[in-house]
Design a protein around this motif. Sequence first.
Motif, PDB file in Angstrom:
ATOM      1  N   GLY A 112       0.781  -1.238   0.000  1.00 58.93           N
ATOM      2  CA  GLY A 112       0.000   0.000   0.000  1.00 58.93           C
ATOM      3  C   GLY A 112       0.805   1.277   0.000  1.00 58.93           C
ATOM      4  N   ALA A 113       2.130   1.177   0.158  1.00 60.96           N
ATOM      5  CA  ALA A 113       2.958   2.377   0.247  1.00 60.96           C
ATOM      6  C   ALA A 113       3.057   3.079  -1.102  1.00 60.96           C
ATOM      7  N   SER A 114       3.307   4.376  -1.032  1.00 62.98           N
ATOM      8  CA  SER A 114       3.681   5.148  -2.215  1.00 62.98           C
ATOM      9  C   SER A 114       5.207   5.184  -2.251  1.00 62.98           C
ATOM     10  N   VAL A 115       5.806   4.560  -3.278  1.00 58.17           N
ATOM     11  CA  VAL A 115       7.245   4.305  -3.285  1.00 58.17           C
ATOM     12  C   VAL A 115       7.931   5.074  -4.413  1.00 58.17           C
ATOM     13  N   THR A 116       9.014   5.747  -4.069  1.00 59.49           N
ATOM     14  CA  THR A 116       9.902   6.339  -5.064  1.00 59.49           C
ATOM     15  C   THR A 116      11.223   5.579  -5.007  1.00 59.49           C
ATOM     16  N   GLY A 117      11.642   5.035  -6.133  1.00 58.44           N
ATOM     17  CA  GLY A 117      12.913   4.326  -6.213  1.00 58.44           C
ATOM     18  C   GLY A 117      13.906   5.132  -7.027  1.00 58.44           C
ATOM     19  N   ILE A 118      15.096   5.368  -6.480  1.00 60.14           N
ATOM     20  CA  ILE A 118      16.131   6.092  -7.227  1.00 60.14           C
ATOM     21  C   ILE A 118      17.370   5.224  -7.381  1.00 60.14           C
ATOM     22  N   ASP A 119      18.039   5.387  -8.513  1.00 60.29           N
ATOM     23  CA  ASP A 119      19.259   4.633  -8.797  1.00 60.29           C
ATOM     24  C   ASP A 119      20.021   5.398  -9.876  1.00 60.29           C
ATOM     25  N   PRO A 120      21.346   5.508  -9.749  1.00 57.95           N
ATOM     26  CA  PRO A 120      22.102   6.260 -10.752  1.00 57.95           C
ATOM     27  C   PRO A 120      22.302   5.512 -12.065  1.00 57.95           C
ATOM     28  N   PHE A 174       3.792  -4.212 -15.682  1.00 56.17           N
ATOM     29  CA  PHE A 174       2.964  -5.408 -15.828  1.00 56.17           C
ATOM     30  C   PHE A 174       1.842  -5.458 -14.792  1.00 56.17           C
ATOM     31  N   ASP A 175       1.943  -4.644 -13.750  1.00 51.18           N
ATOM     32  CA  ASP A 175       0.947  -4.626 -12.683  1.00 51.18           C
ATOM     33  C   ASP A 175       0.361  -3.216 -12.574  1.00 51.18           C
ATOM     34  N   PRO A 176      -0.889  -3.018 -13.006  1.00 52.31           N
ATOM     35  CA  PRO A 176      -1.483  -1.670 -13.004  1.00 52.31           C
ATOM     36  C   PRO A 176      -1.492  -1.009 -11.629  1.00 52.31           C
ATOM     37  N   VAL A 177      -1.669  -1.802 -10.571  1.00 58.15           N
ATOM     38  CA  VAL A 177      -1.667  -1.235  -9.214  1.00 58.15           C
ATOM     39  C   VAL A 177      -0.286  -0.686  -8.874  1.00 58.15           C
ATOM     40  N   LEU A 178       0.765  -1.472  -9.139  1.00 57.86           N
ATOM     41  CA  LEU A 178       2.125  -1.013  -8.854  1.00 57.86           C
ATOM     42  C   LEU A 178       2.507   0.168  -9.729  1.00 57.86           C
ATOM     43  N   ALA A 179       2.031   0.169 -10.950  1.00 58.42           N
ATOM     44  CA  ALA A 179       2.356   1.263 -11.869  1.00 58.42           C
ATOM     45  C   ALA A 179       1.909   2.606 -11.293  1.00 58.42           C
ATOM     46  N   LYS A 180       0.823   2.609 -10.522  1.00 59.00           N
ATOM     47  CA  LYS A 180       0.334   3.840  -9.902  1.00 59.00           C
ATOM     48  C   LYS A 180       1.078   4.175  -8.613  1.00 59.00           C
ATOM     49  N   ARG A 181       1.493   3.148  -7.878  1.00 57.45           N
ATOM     50  CA  ARG A 181       2.069   3.375  -6.539  1.00 57.45           C
ATOM     51  C   ARG A 181       3.566   3.633  -6.555  1.00 57.45           C
ATOM     52  N   ILE A 182       4.250   3.239  -7.628  1.00 59.41           N
ATOM     53  CA  ILE A 182       5.714   3.326  -7.658  1.00 59.41           C
ATOM     54  C   ILE A 182       6.153   4.269  -8.773  1.00 59.41           C
ATOM     55  N   GLN A 183       7.106   5.137  -8.438  1.00 57.87           N
ATOM     56  CA  GLN A 183       7.771   5.922  -9.478  1.00 57.87           C
ATOM     57  C   GLN A 183       9.276   5.758  -9.337  1.00 57.87           C
ATOM     58  N   TYR A 184       9.945   5.724 -10.477  1.00 58.30           N
ATOM     59  CA  TYR A 184      11.395   5.538 -10.487  1.00 58.30           C
ATOM     60  C   TYR A 184      12.082   6.752 -11.108  1.00 58.30           C
ATOM     61  N   LYS A 185      13.274   7.058 -10.579  1.00 59.59           N
ATOM     62  CA  LYS A 185      14.074   8.151 -11.122  1.00 59.59           C
ATOM     63  C   LYS A 185      15.528   7.689 -11.218  1.00 59.59           C
ATOM     64  N   SER A 186      16.153   8.014 -12.352  1.00 57.98           N
ATOM     65  CA  SER A 186      17.585   7.785 -12.477  1.00 57.98           C
ATOM     66  C   SER A 186      18.289   8.967 -11.840  1.00 57.98           C
ATOM     67  N   SER A 187      18.715   8.782 -10.598  1.00 55.58           N
ATOM     68  CA  SER A 187      19.224   9.902  -9.810  1.00 55.58           C
ATOM     69  C   SER A 187      20.064   9.385  -8.654  1.00 55.58           C
ATOM     70  N   SER A 188      21.004  10.213  -8.222  1.00 54.11           N
ATOM     71  CA  SER A 188      21.691   9.938  -6.958  1.00 54.11           C
ATOM     72  C   SER A 188      20.898  10.601  -5.844  1.00 54.11           C
ATOM     73  N   LEU A 189      21.210  10.234  -4.609  1.00 53.28           N
ATOM     74  CA  LEU A 189      20.445  10.753  -3.468  1.00 53.28           C
ATOM     75  C   LEU A 189      20.555  12.265  -3.356  1.00 53.28           C
ATOM     76  N   GLU A 190      21.771  12.790  -3.444  1.00 56.94           N
ATOM     77  CA  GLU A 190      21.912  14.230  -3.214  1.00 56.94           C
ATOM     78  C   GLU A 190      21.313  15.050  -4.340  1.00 56.94           C
ATOM     79  N   GLU A 191      21.077  14.445  -5.493  1.00 54.84           N
ATOM     80  CA  GLU A 191      20.447  15.174  -6.598  1.00 54.84           C
ATOM     81  C   GLU A 191      18.962  15.461  -6.332  1.00 54.84           C
ATOM     82  N   ILE A 192      18.350  14.697  -5.445  1.00 57.92           N
ATOM     83  CA  ILE A 192      16.924  14.937  -5.172  1.00 57.92           C
ATOM     84  C   ILE A 192      16.690  15.675  -3.852  1.00 57.92           C
ATOM     85  N   VAL A 193      17.771  16.032  -3.159  1.00 58.00           N
ATOM     86  CA  VAL A 193      17.612  16.655  -1.844  1.00 58.00           C
ATOM     87  C   VAL A 193      16.807  17.947  -1.928  1.00 58.00           C
ATOM     88  N   GLU A 194      17.207  18.825  -2.847  1.00 57.41           N
ATOM     89  CA  GLU A 194      16.572  20.149  -2.886  1.00 57.41           C
ATOM     90  C   GLU A 194      15.086  20.066  -3.223  1.00 57.41           C
TER      91      GLU A 194
END
Length: 286
Positions: free
Chosen positions: A96-104, A118-138
């Motif tokens: 049930g969580a809203s998940v953001t996944g980041i990876d460089p 492949f899973d419509p439910v997950l497609a809504k709950r998860i977003q992915y970004k190609s990013s390092s941690l400090e790039e999303i701090v601001e």
Amino acid sequence: QFSLFRFTVKRPFSTSHSSVDSKEIKKFQLLAHKWWDEEGEYAALHSMNDIRVPFIRDTLLSMSSNYHLGSPLSGIKILDVGCGGGLLCEPLGRLGASVTGIDPVEDNIRTADRHKSFDPVLAKRIQYKSSSLEEIVEESMETFDVIVASEVVEHVADLEMFIKCCSQVLKPEGSLFITTINKTQLSYVLGIVVAEKIMGIVPEGTHEWEKFVPPEELEHLLESNGFSVKMVKGMLYNPLWGSWSWTESTSLNYAVHAVKAGAQSHAMDTPPETDIQQHSATAGTA
């Protein structure tokens, strides 16, 4: 997981001086298409979900009396740092969580995006970004309720900067979950010599023993950067059965749960506004 964040930051939270090691990028790009092969290079991470997902779920539920049956993590915003192909994001999303996944590694993110589609439910709950941690701090100051850094901190070049960035994007009283490898002779023999070179449990060259982190050092860094360490648990992988279990010993793998100061976690009947009023007096206490 098994992603590599290398910080070469000259001033705090600057993105212009941050980079990811190009050699490591190439290494993980070569394996990016193998994340969802449960019998392949990442089999140990697949089976780690059997203990790390309940650990995260049950710890969060113990801190809240407000949850939904069948969707216990509903309303919780989670950041998975070094998400790889999304092996941990997906089960957290199913809870049930809203998940953001980041990876460089962009190929990791492409793999993760494709698999969640492949899973419509997950497609809504998860977003992915190609990013390092400090790039999303601001853009993400005090945005997340939970950060998960599973099998990541043993790859960072500046661990204190990594923890500071975690604190920046966590809400007050937010939870940080870390799983990593201790720096012991046993971890060198089993974690690198046996696991990588002999049995091939993880791809050869995945780890550098010098970057492994003793729990005492990790606890000190967390406590000195505004976190209260709540739990440290040993983890053990059985390569014969391909399974993980909890153990008292932290000499190999271990998991940590820490809570950001600002509004310390009190008894469940303490009103949140009282927590906020009292946080300055209780910050840093376990």
